[in-house]
Design an enzyme around this catalytic site. Structure first.
Site, mmCIF file in Angstrom:
data_model
loop_
_atom_site.group_PDB
_atom_site.id
_atom_site.type_symbol
_atom_site.label_atom_id
_atom_site.label_comp_id
_atom_site.label_asym_id
_atom_site.label_seq_id
_atom_site.Cartn_x
_atom_site.Cartn_y
_atom_site.Cartn_z
ATOM 1 N N LYS B 76 -72.371 -0.986 -60.983
ATOM 2 C CA LYS B 76 -71.819 -1.131 -62.226
ATOM 3 C C LYS B 76 -72.679 -2.376 -62.878
ATOM 4 C CE LYS B 76 -67.175 -2.343 -64.191
ATOM 5 N NZ LYS B 76 -65.732 -2.809 -63.663
ATOM 6 N N SER B 153 -62.641 0.192 -65.781
ATOM 7 C CA SER B 153 -63.852 -0.391 -66.541
ATOM 8 C C SER B 153 -65.090 0.194 -65.681
ATOM 9 C CB SER B 153 -63.785 -1.724 -66.600
ATOM 10 O OG SER B 153 -63.701 -2.394 -65.286
ATOM 11 N N SER B 177 -59.740 -1.046 -62.019
ATOM 12 C CA SER B 177 -60.993 -0.431 -62.614
ATOM 13 C C SER B 177 -61.851 0.212 -61.668
ATOM 14 C CB SER B 177 -61.787 -1.715 -63.354
ATOM 15 O OG SER B 177 -61.057 -2.156 -64.428
#
Lengths: 64, 465
Positions: B76, B153, B177
């Site tokens: 990420k 996210s 997330s």
């Protein structure tokens, strides 16, 4: 007690070093209004009588 | 090879039927295709990955493979990889623009030292708190239905794993997330105990609630990754010495007690999600587990109070950039700006409430090893507006998505999201196994046994097959 009006919130944000426009102030206020019931319930809730008033207990819980 | 999870890849390398160079080349090709279809990748680390794959081939040939030797993984893009910019999904991610990170985050370094190979920086919502449409990189589509969002996210990481481009990825979890995009993409995602995995080199959002966690295709992979990732690094002040991590090997859950609370966890929850929870419980019971009573009386308050903590901390962290908020995702500004005006007494009362919630969990864990709850109330949100549908009724994203996950962020308790099947709309549903602090092994054990007895985690999106 009601949530402060937009002008008060904008002044507070400015004093704290944030420059946000009127649109954001209105959105911010709407968000505060949206959570006010939950926050008010929390303010009214008595603290547990067994020492939980110190938030450090929250971190200690993760170290045991 | 795209059907193989990380353990499957390692087995294939050991058997000599596959080598890391081929696997990395395949991952890079699949990433390119996945990105074209889903918009899941910010940067491909091809040269770096191919060089690492050559080294992995040498190690397998010389009989010196490390625990994750040659396993490709995504990162990420709030997590530093040395020599590569960390954008945090934003135009405004630092004073030096797209300058490369000087060093890798602890979590990346640990995976690479274990032989895993970083192949991509994956799309994130802006600063891991923005909406489905980050201005710089745009929405990530869901591999199960391109008209839906992958969730956030850790949005690109989940999409890439679900699309079978990579077997696993690193995400971060502040309100769900890791677990939410895992749920909406049919994956297995672990939010560990707060502090179990160091966050050094991760762009911060909320120090109280944030963790790094693996997004994987199986509980056995999450176990392998967590074993490498956990433990203090001497730099993250919230990361300290940990108890041992031993996941039982047996396929029977005799002696395991599970509580299945209702209340806030199921009040706003689609029938297909509830059916998935019931299915998970049935399978665990068939494997020997026992259902016992257990409720979390204040669970409904975890979401609004948890967000109050998150947004106050996020507003504090982003004050340094306050003159650039006009270039942020408006959703980021709307969400975190409320934290500016949170009175200190309310923030501290929220941290006291965190302790009260922990004590409610203690009461449950006195009689049970796990809670079984929905991961989220619905299947994946619709694009473009990100609404979710619960029993035919439409709800705004933020009213629904973190209802069952924020409890773990606010208290710090670990949670494992596991896919429990497909809803009538053809998209995955998920349940969460919540454990006491540093009892990830129990959740991973139950998750692995569930997956050994079912095949939901093996089902790939139609677009990936």
């Amino acid at each position: 007690m009601s949530v402060p009006d937009p002008a008060e919130l904008a002044a507070l944000a400015a004093r704290l070093g944030y420059r946000i426009d009127d649109e954001v102030v209105l959105a911010l206020r709407a968000a505060v209004v949206g959570t006010e019931d939950a926050v008010a319930r929390l303010r009214a809730r008595p603290l547990p009588a067994d020492g939980a008033a110190d938030p450090a207990h929250g971190d200690a819980w993760l170290r045991r | 090879m795209s059907d193989l999870d990380a353990v499957g890849l390692l087995d294939a390398y050991a058997a000599g039927t596959l080598d890391p160079v081929d696997a990395v080349d395949d991952a890079l090709a699949r990433l390119a295709a996945a990105h074209e279809a889903l918009n899941c990748t910010i940067r491909v680390l091809d040269d770096r990955a191919r060089a690492a794959a050559e080294e992995s081939v040498r190690r397998w040939a010389s009989g010196t493979p490390r625990p994750l030797e040659g396993v490709p993984f995504g990162v990420k893009d709030v997590i530093d990889v040395a020599g590569v910019p960390t954008t945090a999904g934003s135009w405004c991610h630092g004073l030096d623009g797209d300058a490369p990170a000087a060093t890798s985050a602890t979590v990346v370094r640990r995976l690479e030292e274990a032989g895993a190979i970083a192949v991509s920086k994956d799309a994130t919502t802006e600063f891991a708190v923005g909406g489905p449409h980050p201005p710089r990189f745009g929405a990530v589509r869901n591999p199960w239905d391109h008209e839906r969002w992958a969730g956030g996210s850790s949005t690109g990481s989940a999409a890439a794993v679900a699309a079978r481009a990579v077997p696993c990825a690193l995400g971060t979890d502040v309100g769900g997330s890791v677990r939410l995009p895992s749920a909406w993409c049919g994956l297995t995602g672990l939010k560990p105990t707060a502090g179990a995995i160091p966050r050094t080199g991760v762009f911060p959002l909320s120090w109280t609630t944030e963790t790094v966690g693996p997004i994987a295709r199986s509980a056995r992979d999450a176990e392998r990754l967590f074993a490498v990732l956990r433990g203090p690094d001497g730099a993250d002040p919230r990361s300290g010495p940990l108890p041992s991590f031993d996941v039982p090997e047996g396929g029977h859950l005799t002696g395991l007690r599970i509580a299945v609370p209702g209340g806030a966890f199921t009040e706003l929850c689609d029938a297909a999600v509830r059916a998935g929870v019931a299915h998970l419980v049935d399978v665990l019971v068939a494997a020997g587990a026992e259902v016992v009573p257990g409720e979390v009386p204040s669970a409904a308050e975890a979401l609004p109070i948890g967000y109050q903590v998150v947004f106050t901390e996020a507003a504090t962290l982003h004050r340094v950039d306050a003159d650039r908020w006009d270039r942020y995702d408006p959703v980021v500004v709307r969400r975190i700006s409320q934290g500016i005006v949170t009175p200190a007494v309310d923030y501290l009362r929220a941290l006291q409430f965190r302790v009260e919630l922990q004590r409610e969990l203690d009461a449950v864990f006195a009689g049970a090893e796990l809670l079984v709850v929905p991961t989220c109330p619905s299947t994946a949100p619709r694009l473009p507006d990100g609404t979710v549908v619960v029993d035919g009724e439409e709800f705004p994203l933020y009213a629904a998505q973190s209802r069952s996950t924020m409890l773990g962020n606010l208290t710090g308790a670990p949670g494992l999201a596991v896919p429990t099947g497909l809803a009538p709309d053809g998209c995955p549903v998920s349940a969460q196994l919540v454990a006491a602090p540093h009892r990830e092994a129990t959740a991973l054990w139950a998750g692995r046994v569930f997956q050994e007895r079912t095949g939901h985690h093996l089902v790939a999106p139609p677009s990936a097959t």
